[in-house]
Design an enzyme around this catalytic site. Structure first.
Site, PDB file in Angstrom:
ATOM      1  CG  HIS A  45      -0.188   0.012   2.523  1.00  0.00           C
ATOM      2  ND1 HIS A  45       0.098  -1.152   3.202  1.00  0.00           N
ATOM      3  CD2 HIS A  45       0.342   1.014   3.262  1.00  0.00           C
ATOM      4  CE1 HIS A  45       0.755  -0.859   4.303  1.00  0.00           C
ATOM      5  NE2 HIS A  45       0.920   0.455   4.360  1.00  0.00           N
ATOM      6  NE  ARG A  46      -0.528   5.305  -4.503  1.00  0.00           N
ATOM      7  CZ  ARG A  46      -1.166   6.419  -4.857  1.00  0.00           C
ATOM      8  NH1 ARG A  46      -0.872   7.570  -4.280  1.00  0.00           N
ATOM      9  NH2 ARG A  46      -2.095   6.388  -5.778  1.00  0.00           N
TER      10      ARG A  46
END
Length: 121
Positions: A45-46
């Site tokens: 993820h970010r």
């Protein structure tokens, strides 16, 4: 893009003392650590607003990063290495050694709505 910084460490015959304050480029609002990882891949993820700083304080792991223009792997294998992850850095953590302890500092408290799971194309 994610970048490695070297944390200030004081060493003498008694051992080592590594300093965190004033070295991470944001105010710390959350601290967590990851350990006991099998061959799983963590992360993926970010964030919309969260910046992070990751230090493998024991053992080692690899952080793979994609900022949308460049992909890069970072080996965290010493407790004085600190990886700064910006909001736009989509990352995974993998290849943890059995004894690895990954300590992470964040500039925000946990918010499930802050995560973006889709990787850059």
């Amino acid at each position: 893009m994610a970048k490695l910084i070297q944390l200030k460490t004081f060493s003498d015959k008694r051992g080592n003392l590594t300093v965190i304050e004033d070295q991470i480029p944001f105010e710390i609002k959350r601290v967590f650590y990851i350990y006991g990882v099998d061959d799983s891949v963590r992360g993926g993820h970010r964030h919309k607003t969260t910046r992070q700083a990751a230090v493998c304080i024991h053992g080692s792991c690899i952080v793979s990063n994609n900022d949308g223009t460049k992909k890069e792997d970072f080996i965290l294998d010493h407790p004085s290495k600190c990886l700064i992850l910006e909001t736009y850095d989509w990352h995974t953590m993998h290849h943890f050694t059995p004894d690895a302890v990954l300590l992470v500092f964040a500039n925000t408290k946990f918010d499930p709505n802050d995560y973006i799971f889709e990787e850059y194309k």
